[in-house]
Design a protein around this motif. Structure first.
Motif, PDB file in Angstrom:
ATOM      1  N   LYS A  13      -0.053   7.357   9.547  1.00 33.73           N
ATOM      2  CA  LYS A  13       1.080   6.629  10.133  1.00 33.73           C
ATOM      3  C   LYS A  13       0.633   5.792  11.331  1.00 33.73           C
ATOM      4  O   LYS A  13       0.985   4.598  11.442  1.00 33.73           O
ATOM      5  CB  LYS A  13       2.177   7.607  10.561  1.00 33.73           C
ATOM      6  CG  LYS A  13       2.869   8.346   9.427  1.00 33.73           C
ATOM      7  CD  LYS A  13       3.856   9.357   9.987  1.00 33.73           C
ATOM      8  CE  LYS A  13       4.296  10.369   8.943  1.00 33.73           C
ATOM      9  NZ  LYS A  13       4.950   9.755   7.793  1.00 33.73           N
ATOM     10  N   THR A  40       1.251  -3.427  10.549  1.00 27.57           N
ATOM     11  CA  THR A  40       1.888  -3.597   9.243  1.00 27.57           C
ATOM     12  C   THR A  40       3.182  -2.789   9.183  1.00 27.57           C
ATOM     13  O   THR A  40       3.190  -1.619   9.580  1.00 27.57           O
ATOM     14  CB  THR A  40       0.947  -3.132   8.119  1.00 27.57           C
ATOM     15  OG1 THR A  40      -0.284  -3.852   8.230  1.00 27.57           O
ATOM     16  CG2 THR A  40       1.557  -3.371   6.747  1.00 27.57           C
ATOM     17  N   ASP A  86       5.284   5.123   2.740  1.00 31.79           N
ATOM     18  CA  ASP A  86       4.849   6.523   2.884  1.00 31.79           C
ATOM     19  C   ASP A  86       5.960   7.421   2.357  1.00 31.79           C
ATOM     20  O   ASP A  86       7.083   7.394   2.865  1.00 31.79           O
ATOM     21  CB  ASP A  86       4.587   6.797   4.371  1.00 31.79           C
ATOM     22  CG  ASP A  86       4.186   8.240   4.670  1.00 31.79           C
ATOM     23  OD1 ASP A  86       4.183   9.070   3.753  1.00 31.79           O
ATOM     24  OD2 ASP A  86       3.885   8.522   5.850  1.00 31.79           O
ATOM     25  N   SER A 126      -2.431  -5.464   4.057  1.00 31.36           N
ATOM     26  CA  SER A 126      -1.202  -5.267   3.288  1.00 31.36           C
ATOM     27  C   SER A 126      -0.007  -5.918   3.982  1.00 31.36           C
ATOM     28  O   SER A 126       0.017  -6.055   5.207  1.00 31.36           O
ATOM     29  CB  SER A 126      -0.932  -3.777   3.087  1.00 31.36           C
ATOM     30  OG  SER A 126      -1.981  -3.157   2.366  1.00 31.36           O
ATOM     31  N   LEU A 161       5.903  -0.255   8.247  1.00 31.13           N
ATOM     32  CA  LEU A 161       5.819   1.032   7.552  1.00 31.13           C
ATOM     33  C   LEU A 161       7.211   1.440   7.099  1.00 31.13           C
ATOM     34  O   LEU A 161       8.145   1.490   7.900  1.00 31.13           O
ATOM     35  CB  LEU A 161       5.238   2.108   8.474  1.00 31.13           C
ATOM     36  CG  LEU A 161       5.174   3.536   7.932  1.00 31.13           C
ATOM     37  CD1 LEU A 161       4.290   3.618   6.688  1.00 31.13           C
ATOM     38  CD2 LEU A 161       4.675   4.501   9.004  1.00 31.13           C
ATOM     39  N   TYR A 168      -9.137   3.026   5.291  1.00 26.35           N
ATOM     40  CA  TYR A 168      -7.686   2.853   5.220  1.00 26.35           C
ATOM     41  C   TYR A 168      -7.175   1.802   6.191  1.00 26.35           C
ATOM     42  O   TYR A 168      -6.286   0.995   5.847  1.00 26.35           O
ATOM     43  CB  TYR A 168      -6.955   4.175   5.468  1.00 26.35           C
ATOM     44  CG  TYR A 168      -5.468   3.930   5.587  1.00 26.35           C
ATOM     45  CD1 TYR A 168      -4.731   3.531   4.471  1.00 26.35           C
ATOM     46  CD2 TYR A 168      -4.813   4.011   6.809  1.00 26.35           C
ATOM     47  CE1 TYR A 168      -3.388   3.222   4.567  1.00 26.35           C
ATOM     48  CE2 TYR A 168      -3.465   3.712   6.918  1.00 26.35           C
ATOM     49  CZ  TYR A 168      -2.761   3.310   5.796  1.00 26.35           C
ATOM     50  OH  TYR A 168      -1.432   2.992   5.903  1.00 26.35           O
ATOM     51  N   THR A 202      -1.400   2.801  10.536  1.00 24.65           N
ATOM     52  CA  THR A 202      -0.527   1.736  10.027  1.00 24.65           C
ATOM     53  C   THR A 202       0.130   0.987  11.180  1.00 24.65           C
ATOM     54  O   THR A 202       0.173  -0.254  11.198  1.00 24.65           O
ATOM     55  CB  THR A 202       0.539   2.317   9.085  1.00 24.65           C
ATOM     56  OG1 THR A 202      -0.095   3.098   8.074  1.00 24.65           O
ATOM     57  CG2 THR A 202       1.353   1.205   8.433  1.00 24.65           C
ATOM     58  N   ALA A 226      -4.625  -1.238   5.304  1.00 23.04           N
ATOM     59  CA  ALA A 226      -3.323  -1.400   5.949  1.00 23.04           C
ATOM     60  C   ALA A 226      -3.191  -2.786   6.579  1.00 23.04           C
ATOM     61  O   ALA A 226      -2.128  -3.435   6.473  1.00 23.04           O
ATOM     62  CB  ALA A 226      -3.117  -0.316   7.001  1.00 23.04           C
ATOM     63  N   ARG A 227      -4.243  -3.262   7.222  1.00 23.54           N
ATOM     64  CA  ARG A 227      -4.190  -4.586   7.871  1.00 23.54           C
ATOM     65  C   ARG A 227      -4.028  -5.701   6.846  1.00 23.54           C
ATOM     66  O   ARG A 227      -3.382  -6.718   7.120  1.00 23.54           O
ATOM     67  CB  ARG A 227      -5.456  -4.837   8.691  1.00 23.54           C
ATOM     68  CG  ARG A 227      -5.521  -4.049   9.978  1.00 23.54           C
ATOM     69  CD  ARG A 227      -6.605  -4.580  10.898  1.00 23.54           C
ATOM     70  NE  ARG A 227      -6.265  -5.921  11.387  1.00 23.54           N
ATOM     71  CZ  ARG A 227      -7.062  -6.653  12.161  1.00 23.54           C
ATOM     72  NH1 ARG A 227      -8.270  -6.191  12.496  1.00 23.54           N
ATOM     73  NH2 ARG A 227      -6.700  -7.834  12.584  1.00 23.54           N
ATOM     74  N   VAL A 229       3.397  -1.069   4.015  1.00 24.64           N
ATOM     75  CA  VAL A 229       2.910   0.262   3.651  1.00 24.64           C
ATOM     76  C   VAL A 229       4.130   1.153   3.427  1.00 24.64           C
ATOM     77  O   VAL A 229       5.071   1.144   4.231  1.00 24.64           O
ATOM     78  CB  VAL A 229       2.009   0.870   4.749  1.00 24.64           C
ATOM     79  CG1 VAL A 229       1.643   2.323   4.414  1.00 24.64           C
ATOM     80  CG2 VAL A 229       0.739   0.029   4.921  1.00 24.64           C
ATOM     81  N   CYS A 277       0.854  -1.193   0.000  1.00 28.79           N
ATOM     82  CA  CYS A 277       0.000   0.000   0.000  1.00 28.79           C
ATOM     83  C   CYS A 277       0.889   1.242   0.000  1.00 28.79           C
ATOM     84  O   CYS A 277       1.836   1.336   0.795  1.00 28.79           O
ATOM     85  CB  CYS A 277      -0.899   0.001   1.232  1.00 28.79           C
ATOM     86  SG  CYS A 277      -1.942   1.468   1.373  1.00 28.79           S
TER      87      CYS A 277
END
Length: 396
Positions: free
Chosen positions: A115, A123, A92, A87, A125, A80, A118, A84-85, A90, A9
């Motif tokens: 953020k 997940t 950014d 994925s 980041l 969102y 996430t 995120a869960r 993630v 993501c």
């Protein structure tokens, strides 16, 4: 062995931003991910959480899904947070330079919310290469530090941002460079003779005095007058220069139309007959391909300058924030002029000298680009390691 696709993501990227600089980051990030996918022989599914801009997406493919993002999607548990869960990772990129206080609390608070959702989803980041700071508020520093320390990868795109992250107590920082150095483009056909093509990227934002019209960027000169002086100089140059006005933020209509470079450039083209108005580009790669065909370039949109820099066009960036000197200076390219500290005469002198010595600028840029791509490779290697770890974790 066939692997299930890794679900990635992207947040604070854009597939359809009118700011082609933000778009360039996304196109380049996707190119990097596709390269890694081939290297590790694992397919990917990319979901881009994107603001609802009217432009058609210029990041497409069977591996890309674009989902609309707004305030309701951010706070809805099935929005969102659910993405995120689901994925594996993630990424950014902070819109390149938005992870700071200087653009206002609303934008930064949205970034913090994404953020922390996430992190709550569990997940990993990745903070892709971007400007970090400045943070002027204690609350911003606290939230930024807490999030960065929980990231799987933190990458900056310049030495100033690296130091800003370390000042927050973040010890593991990859100092990379701007991913848009990897933006694909079509090189120009060889040409001989004809006029010297001089490109000027005119910032509609600065022509209008900034977001508020009150010079909140603190420019120390009359920017519209400076641009007109540059056009006059090159139009009257004995080399017979052909002046191209090149937009990089193109806003057809709406509340942000005051930032539109194309509208500002069109007004100047009408004022100065003989100038060439570049098209209202549809994609970041179209803009870079056009810029690559010029002989000399200057501009106040950083990614327009990166397009020149990474396509072997001698360029003098015209900075209105620290991000310019941070990015180019970290690579050893010290041709940036600073519109917040220098007067118009000094800026013009530096640009004119750059034009006269453009062969030297091209050589300096070539060396600096090699360094930039080397630094960017460190980020790509770290990203590949995270993706391999996530793939292997799924198999375990």
């Amino acid at each position: 062995m066939t692997h299930a696709p890794l679900r990635i993501c992207l947040i604070m990227h854009s597939t359809r931003s009118d700011n082609l600089g933000v778009g360039a980051l996304t196109v380049s990030e996707v190119e990097i991910l596709r390269d890694i996918s081939r290297q590790i022989d694992t397919p990917i599914d990319i979901t881009v959480m994107d603001w609802k801009d009217p432009r058609a997406p210029y990041v497409t493919g069977p591996d890309v899904t674009v989902r609309d993002l707004d305030g309701r999607v951010m706070v809805n548990p099935r929005g969102y947070f659910a993405v995120a869960r689901q994925s594996d990772l993630v990424i950014d990129i902070g819109g390149g330079d938005s992870f700071a206080d200087i653009y206002g609390s609303r934008r930064l608070n949205r970034m913090f919310l994404l953020k922390y959702l996430t992190h709550l989803a569990g997940t990993p980041l990745v903070m892709a290469p971007q400007t970090v700071g400045p943070f002027t508020r204690a609350s911003s520093r606290f939230l930024a530090a807490a999030s960065l320390k929980r990231c799987a990868v933190v990458a900056s795109r310049d030495a100033m941002s690296t130091q800003a992250a370390r000042d927050l107590g973040v010890t593991k920082v990859i100092e990379a460079s701007d991913v848009a150095l990897r933006l694909p483009y079509t090189p120009p056909a060889p040409r001989s003779g004809g006029p010297v093509k001089v490109g000027i990227n005119v910032s509609g934002l600065l022509m209008g005095g900034g977001y508020t019209g009150r010079n909140e960027f603190g420019l120390t000169m009359d920017y519209p007058a400076l641009i007109r002086d540059l056009i006059r100089h090159f139009q009257s140059h004995t080399d017979g220069c052909e002046v191209h006005l090149v937009p990089h933020v193109i806003v057809p209509s709406g509340r942000l139309s005051g930032e539109d470079d194309h509208r500002a450039s069109a007004a100047l083209a009408a004022e100065f007959p003989g100038t060439v108005l570049a098209p209202a580009f549809d994609t970041p790669s179209e803009a870079k391909s056009y810029i690559a065909g010029l002989d000399f370039f200057m501009g106040a949109r950083m990614h327009a300058c990166i397009a020149a820099f990474s396509s072997s066009v001698p360029v003098v960036p015209m900075a209105y924030s620290r991000k310019f000197a941070g990015l180019f200076g970290t690579l050893g390219y010290d041709r940036t002029v600073d519109c917040t500290t220098q007067g118009a005469d000094d800026i013009k002198a530096a640009i004119f000298a750059g034009y006269d010595g453009r062969d030297a600028l091209a050589a300096e840029a070539k060396t600096a680009l090699t360094e930039g791509l080397r630094k960017l490779q460190v980020y790509e290697d770290a990203l590949r390691d995270v993706l391999i770890a996530q793939r292997d974790k799924r198999k375990a």
